[in-house]
Design a protein around this motif. Structure first.
Motif, short mmCIF file in Angstrom:
data_model
loop_
_atom_site.label_atom_id
_atom_site.label_comp_id
_atom_site.label_asym_id
_atom_site.label_seq_id
_atom_site.Cartn_x
_atom_site.Cartn_y
_atom_site.Cartn_z
N VAL A 126 1.43 42.89 -21.60
CA VAL A 126 0.16 43.59 -21.79
C VAL A 126 0.47 45.04 -22.15
CG1 VAL A 126 -2.04 44.23 -20.75
CG2 VAL A 126 -0.90 42.10 -20.06
N ILE A 127 -0.09 45.51 -23.27
CA ILE A 127 0.18 46.87 -23.73
C ILE A 127 -1.10 47.68 -23.62
CG2 ILE A 127 1.02 48.29 -25.64
CD1 ILE A 127 2.19 45.58 -26.77
N VAL A 128 -1.04 48.76 -22.85
CA VAL A 128 -2.21 49.61 -22.61
C VAL A 128 -1.94 50.96 -23.28
CG1 VAL A 128 -3.80 50.49 -20.88
CG2 VAL A 128 -2.46 48.44 -20.38
N ALA A 129 -2.87 51.39 -24.16
CA ALA A 129 -2.63 52.60 -24.95
C ALA A 129 -3.85 53.51 -24.97
CB ALA A 129 -2.24 52.22 -26.38
N SER A 130 -3.62 54.82 -24.99
CA SER A 130 -4.71 55.80 -24.94
C SER A 130 -5.27 56.07 -26.34
CB SER A 130 -4.21 57.10 -24.30
OG SER A 130 -3.00 57.52 -24.88
N SER A 131 -6.58 56.32 -26.38
CA SER A 131 -7.28 56.43 -27.66
C SER A 131 -7.12 57.77 -28.36
CB SER A 131 -8.78 56.14 -27.45
OG SER A 131 -9.37 57.15 -26.64
N ILE A 177 -4.53 47.16 -25.51
CA ILE A 177 -5.80 47.45 -24.84
C ILE A 177 -6.01 48.95 -24.97
CG2 ILE A 177 -6.97 47.54 -22.60
CD1 ILE A 177 -5.36 44.95 -21.90
N SER A 178 -7.00 49.35 -25.76
CA SER A 178 -7.22 50.77 -26.04
C SER A 178 -8.19 51.36 -25.01
CB SER A 178 -7.77 50.95 -27.45
OG SER A 178 -8.95 50.18 -27.64
N VAL A 179 -7.87 52.59 -24.57
CA VAL A 179 -8.59 53.18 -23.43
C VAL A 179 -9.13 54.57 -23.78
CG1 VAL A 179 -8.43 53.82 -20.99
CG2 VAL A 179 -7.02 51.94 -21.88
N GLN A 210 -15.85 51.83 -31.87
CA GLN A 210 -15.64 50.39 -31.87
C GLN A 210 -14.23 49.96 -31.53
OE1 GLN A 210 -15.83 48.56 -35.78
NE2 GLN A 210 -15.34 50.49 -36.81
N PHE A 211 -13.25 50.84 -31.71
CA PHE A 211 -11.87 50.44 -31.47
C PHE A 211 -11.44 50.61 -30.01
CE2 PHE A 211 -11.93 51.79 -35.98
CZ PHE A 211 -11.60 50.56 -36.55
N VAL A 212 -12.30 51.22 -29.17
CA VAL A 212 -11.98 51.41 -27.75
C VAL A 212 -12.42 50.16 -26.98
CG1 VAL A 212 -12.39 52.78 -25.68
CG2 VAL A 212 -12.14 53.91 -27.89
N ASP A 213 -11.52 49.59 -26.21
CA ASP A 213 -11.82 48.37 -25.45
C ASP A 213 -12.47 48.65 -24.10
OD1 ASP A 213 -10.70 46.48 -27.33
OD2 ASP A 213 -8.74 47.26 -26.77
N VAL A 214 -12.00 49.70 -23.42
CA VAL A 214 -12.51 50.00 -22.08
C VAL A 214 -12.27 51.48 -21.80
CG1 VAL A 214 -10.33 49.48 -20.85
CG2 VAL A 214 -12.53 49.09 -19.69
N TYR A 215 -13.05 52.02 -20.89
CA TYR A 215 -12.91 53.42 -20.49
C TYR A 215 -12.45 53.49 -19.03
CZ TYR A 215 -15.36 54.56 -24.81
OH TYR A 215 -15.70 54.69 -26.12
N ALA A 216 -11.96 54.68 -18.64
CA ALA A 216 -11.48 54.86 -17.26
C ALA A 216 -11.46 56.35 -16.95
CB ALA A 216 -10.08 54.27 -17.11
N PRO A 217 -11.43 56.72 -15.66
CA PRO A 217 -11.41 58.13 -15.28
C PRO A 217 -10.27 58.89 -15.95
CG PRO A 217 -11.82 56.76 -13.36
CD PRO A 217 -11.48 55.82 -14.48
N GLY A 218 -10.63 60.02 -16.60
CA GLY A 218 -9.62 60.79 -17.30
C GLY A 218 -9.83 62.29 -17.27
N GLU A 219 -10.87 62.75 -16.55
CA GLU A 219 -11.16 64.19 -16.51
C GLU A 219 -10.83 64.75 -15.13
OE1 GLU A 219 -14.51 66.53 -18.71
OE2 GLU A 219 -15.33 65.84 -16.80
N LYS A 220 -10.03 65.81 -15.12
CA LYS A 220 -9.64 66.50 -13.87
C LYS A 220 -9.06 65.51 -12.86
CE LYS A 220 -12.96 70.25 -14.50
NZ LYS A 220 -14.10 71.01 -13.93
N GLU A 247 0.24 34.35 -14.76
CA GLU A 247 0.24 33.52 -15.97
C GLU A 247 -0.76 33.99 -17.02
OE1 GLU A 247 -3.12 31.84 -13.53
OE2 GLU A 247 -1.16 32.76 -13.14
N LEU A 248 -1.63 34.93 -16.68
CA LEU A 248 -2.63 35.41 -17.64
C LEU A 248 -1.97 36.15 -18.81
CD1 LEU A 248 -5.45 36.77 -15.29
CD2 LEU A 248 -5.53 34.71 -16.71
N GLY A 249 -2.45 35.89 -20.01
CA GLY A 249 -1.90 36.53 -21.20
C GLY A 249 -2.67 37.78 -21.58
N PRO A 250 -2.13 38.58 -22.52
CA PRO A 250 -2.77 39.84 -22.92
C PRO A 250 -4.21 39.67 -23.42
CG PRO A 250 -0.53 39.73 -23.78
CD PRO A 250 -0.82 38.39 -23.18
N ALA A 251 -4.48 38.65 -24.22
CA ALA A 251 -5.83 38.45 -24.75
C ALA A 251 -6.82 38.11 -23.63
CB ALA A 251 -5.83 37.35 -25.80
N GLU A 252 -6.39 37.28 -22.68
CA GLU A 252 -7.25 36.92 -21.55
C GLU A 252 -7.58 38.14 -20.70
OE1 GLU A 252 -6.01 32.61 -20.01
OE2 GLU A 252 -4.27 33.88 -20.41
N ILE A 253 -6.58 39.00 -20.49
CA ILE A 253 -6.78 40.19 -19.67
C ILE A 253 -7.72 41.17 -20.37
CG2 ILE A 253 -5.60 42.25 -18.80
CD1 ILE A 253 -3.27 40.33 -18.07
#
Length: 386
Positions: A251-256, A275-277, A294-304, A340-346
């Motif tokens: 699973v590859i997680v990358a910042s937008s 997985i773009s964040v 449209q290219f961002v998959d999910v958001y998460a805490p990133g300020e301060k 066993e979960l794959g990147p697409a499922e996650i």
């Protein structure tokens, strides 16, 4: 193909005075047998052609990486190989400073907001291995004593991946800090981070170092790769390596990115295999600096965001880098129970279980989005283990 002639030209280019400027080039072979034959000649010729000792190989994408004079594209030897000029990229973080409320610990607000603590009775990310391609890590930090495993220093392979910038240590803390007695706790405190130092003390790296970092992560069988950095241009060699990791189940997680763009994000987050964040604030609104769309998959805490820092300290940072580490930790909690979960499922689970965001309106009011969401580690684990 004349491999001895090709390698002789490579040696001559590496050995030339660098007054005209020197850049690394990524030389990818179209066919596996070409790459194998060239590697065989490379091993034979290295003892007599000293320049070839600077050539590195990325076996997963059949590539050689070599410093070479700017503008020289290896001429007639293009047949059967693709030559790509190496480019620089930067980490995705804004200002960093020591906050006044430095010990606002042990659980920073971002870890609370993604509800990681509610998942801990069932999962703390135990035995999940995470490759953090970044500036390294502070191996002496009390909050990371039990969180760091073997890694690699791509800038100096004779040294451990010590952090001389702070960014990598900050990312590591949010993902997996585990100091319950006076320190801080990350999203997945029992996960194991393998620091891959590809970035220098200025927070800059070459694409070729990222490629070699991913190559190391695949060969060392990590479960997740955290990539809190980016660039504006696409790289075929980097895409090929991301593809290799993806098809190996990583699973590859990358910042937008941090330019506040509404319709574009940086590479490698823009590749569909990642997985773009994007980043949010404490009110579940998209942070002003965060790239979105449209290219961002999910958001998460990133300020301060407060997290660990070099020399055993803590710093506050803002950026999509910080958001990415919250998502990586959340995935580790799930993978510990469902390896066993794959990147697409996650990716699909992350989107389905995300908490709706608040969107700012022009009149100053806010509305709830039905399409954009912030990661919810607890719900992700619940849905993913049904």
């Amino acid at each position: 193909m004349d491999y001895p002639g090709f390698l002789q030209r490579l040696h001559e280019g590496i050995s030339e005075p660098s007054g005209s400027g020197r850049h690394k080039q990524i030389i990818t072979f179209d066919k596996p047998h070409q790459y194998r034959e060239c590697l065989s000649y490379l091993r034979k010729l290295k003892p007599e052609l000293a320049g070839l000792r600077q050539v590195q190989s990325a076996r997963l994408i059949r590539a050689l990486i070599a410093p070479f004079p700017a503008g020289d594209r290896l001429g007639k030897y293009h047949n059967g190989v693709t030559v790509e000029e190496d480019t620089r990229m930067k980490i995705h973080a804004e200002t960093a400073h020591i906050p006044k409320a430095e010990r606002n610990l042990p659980m920073p607000w971002g870890v609370k907001q993604v509800r990681a603590y509610k998942a801990w009775p069932s999962s703390t990310g135990n035995r999940i291995r995470i490759g953090v391609i970044d500036t390294g890590a502070d191996f002496q930090h009390p909050d990371l004593r039990h969180s760091l495993g073997r890694g690699i220093n791509l800038l100096n392979r004779t040294m451990l991946p010590y952090d001389d910038n702070g960014h990598g240590t900050h990312i590591a803390g949010t993902i997996a800090a585990s100091n319950y007695d006076g320190g801080m706790v990350g999203v997945a405190p029992r996960a194991l981070i393998h620091p891959v130092k590809a970035f220098d003390y200025n927070g800059a790296a070459y694409v070729s170092d990222i490629i070699l970092g991913i190559d190391w992560c695949v060969l060392n069988r990590v479960d997740i790769i955290n990539m809190s950095f980016g660039m504006k241009s696409r790289s075929k060699a980097l895409l090929d390596m991301v593809n290799k990791a993806y098809h190996n189940g990583i699973v590859i997680v990358a910042s937008s990115g941090n330019e506040g763009k509404r319709r574009s994000i940086d590479y490698p987050a823009r590749y569909s295999q990642t997985i773009s964040v994007g980043a949010t604030d404490k009110y579940r609104r998209i942070a002003p600096f965060s790239n979105r769309g449209q290219f961002v998959d999910v958001y998460a805490p990133g300020e301060k965001i407060i997290s660990s820092w070099i020399h055993g300290r803590y710093h506050e940072m803002s950026g999509t880098s910080m958001a990415t580490s919250h998502v990586t930790g959340s995935i580790a909690l799930l993978l510990s129970l469902r390896p066993e979960l794959g990147p697409a499922e996650i990716k699909a689970l992350l989107k389905r279980t995300a908490t709706p965001l608040r969107l700012r309106k022009s009149n100053g009011r806010s509305s709830i989005s039905t399409k954009l969401g912030e990661v919810d580690a607890f719900r992700l684990m619940q849905e993913g283990t049904k």
